[in-house]
Design a protein around this motif. Structure first.
Motif, PDB file in Angstrom:
ATOM      1  N   LEU A  39      33.308  52.319  82.487  1.00  0.00           N
ATOM      2  CA  LEU A  39      32.598  53.202  81.463  1.00  0.00           C
ATOM      3  C   LEU A  39      34.019  54.069  80.696  1.00  0.00           C
ATOM      4  O   LEU A  39      33.991  53.983  79.553  1.00  0.00           O
ATOM      5  CB  LEU A  39      31.693  54.024  81.769  1.00  0.00           C
ATOM      6  N   GLU A  43      34.828  53.785  76.808  1.00  0.00           N
ATOM      7  CA  GLU A  43      34.899  55.023  75.987  1.00  0.00           C
ATOM      8  C   GLU A  43      36.267  55.394  75.403  1.00  0.00           C
ATOM      9  O   GLU A  43      36.178  56.026  74.382  1.00  0.00           O
ATOM     10  CB  GLU A  43      34.349  56.268  77.027  1.00  0.00           C
ATOM     11  N   VAL A  63      23.610  45.134  79.708  1.00  0.00           N
ATOM     12  CA  VAL A  63      23.197  46.486  79.551  1.00  0.00           C
ATOM     13  C   VAL A  63      24.301  47.317  78.813  1.00  0.00           C
ATOM     14  O   VAL A  63      24.120  47.998  77.812  1.00  0.00           O
ATOM     15  CB  VAL A  63      23.165  47.130  81.056  1.00  0.00           C
ATOM     16  N   LEU A  64      25.600  47.103  79.228  1.00  0.00           N
ATOM     17  CA  LEU A  64      26.610  48.022  78.580  1.00  0.00           C
ATOM     18  C   LEU A  64      27.226  47.169  77.237  1.00  0.00           C
ATOM     19  O   LEU A  64      27.435  48.507  76.159  1.00  0.00           O
ATOM     20  CB  LEU A  64      27.961  47.747  79.401  1.00  0.00           C
ATOM     21  N   PRO A  66      25.332  46.309  74.204  1.00  0.00           N
ATOM     22  CA  PRO A  66      24.627  46.852  73.275  1.00  0.00           C
ATOM     23  C   PRO A  66      25.119  48.472  73.157  1.00  0.00           C
ATOM     24  O   PRO A  66      24.950  48.747  72.086  1.00  0.00           O
ATOM     25  CB  PRO A  66      23.212  46.558  73.659  1.00  0.00           C
ATOM     26  N   ARG A  67      25.556  48.923  74.231  1.00  0.00           N
ATOM     27  CA  ARG A  67      25.562  50.509  73.949  1.00  0.00           C
ATOM     28  C   ARG A  67      27.433  50.384  73.202  1.00  0.00           C
ATOM     29  O   ARG A  67      27.538  51.775  72.802  1.00  0.00           O
ATOM     30  CB  ARG A  67      25.980  51.230  75.359  1.00  0.00           C
ATOM     31  N   PHE A  68      28.035  49.573  73.251  1.00  0.00           N
ATOM     32  CA  PHE A  68      29.512  49.499  72.794  1.00  0.00           C
ATOM     33  C   PHE A  68      29.610  48.566  71.784  1.00  0.00           C
ATOM     34  O   PHE A  68      30.113  47.426  72.042  1.00  0.00           O
ATOM     35  CB  PHE A  68      30.668  49.674  74.013  1.00  0.00           C
ATOM     36  N   THR A  71      31.909  44.920  71.613  1.00  0.00           N
ATOM     37  CA  THR A  71      32.397  44.422  72.894  1.00  0.00           C
ATOM     38  C   THR A  71      32.472  42.895  72.886  1.00  0.00           C
ATOM     39  O   THR A  71      31.575  42.211  72.689  1.00  0.00           O
ATOM     40  CB  THR A  71      31.583  45.206  73.925  1.00  0.00           C
TER      41      THR A  71
END
Length: 215
Positions: A39, A43, A63-64, A66-68, A71
């Motif tokens: 993470l 970030e 999971v990760l 879609p948040r960033f 990617t």
């Protein structure tokens, strides 16, 4: 942060070789690393990551990612044919195309899915019997076969033998890529990426130097 230090080292190695640092993609090898280490790297703006196992990649990046936004996932480990569909569905690039059966499977799936990740042919430059990869003498023919299958091969990849000096292997890979009209060179890891950049690497795969040793 180690990521900042690696980015500086890549830029310095590129400039020393008369190259543009922007032409080198850092693949942060997150395989087997806990999310608590991944993470902070996300970030900090890193967006290209390498995973060995398709199943681990699915569970983590489903999971990760879609948040960033932006990617990219690169599969860098040996790919079983029964995991090829899953790999193609999640990966932006596969660095381990290493045998005719896998090439044929990817070609069939590319037709079904209407897309295919960028592909790097893995070359066993040290001709190690325990290691995956096409033998150097067979690389030209294998690349030609992949092109006949309309596969998007963009470059070559190698992992030099642990007990040997890496630069001669990087030189060999560069010469084979040039002979086959391939621009991509996936070579260089935590301990030798600067030497790889000096010899033309376009993708360096760095794990422990960014995340620390795996538990």
């Amino acid at each position: 942060m180690s990521l900042d230090r690696i980015r500086r080292s890549i830029a310095e190695a590129a400039r020393a070789a008369g190259r543009d640092p922007a032409d080198i993609t850092l693949v942060a090898v997150s395989k087997m690393q806990p999310e608590s280490r991944v993470l902070p790297v996300l970030e900090a703006g890193q967006r290209v990551f390498g995973e060995n196992r398709v199943q681990e990649a699915q569970s983590r990046w489903g999971v990760l990612a879609p948040r960033f936004p932006g990617t990219e996932l690169h599969i860098i480990g040996p790919l079983q044919t029964n995991k090829a569909r899953a790999a193609m569905e999640i990966a932006h690039a596969i660095h381990s195309l290493d045998r005719p059966r896998l090439a044929e499977t990817l070609a069939r799936l590319a037709q079904e899915l209407g897309r295919c990740p960028e592909l790097f042919v893995q070359v066993n430059t040290g001709e190690e019997p325990q290691k995956a990869g096409v033998l150097p003498a067979e690389t030209d023919g294998f690349v030609a076969r992949c092109r006949d299958l309309d596969l998007p091969v963009v470059g070559l990849m190698c992992i030099p033998p642990a007990e040997e000096d890496p630069p001669p292997h990087f030189d060999m890979l560069r010469e084979m890529a040039a002979r086959n009209g391939l621009a991509g060179l996936s070579m260089g890891m935590s301990g030798d990426f600067e030497a790889a950049i000096a010899r033309g690497a376009t993708h360096v795969r760095v794990g422990s130097a960014i995340f620390g040793a795996r538990d």
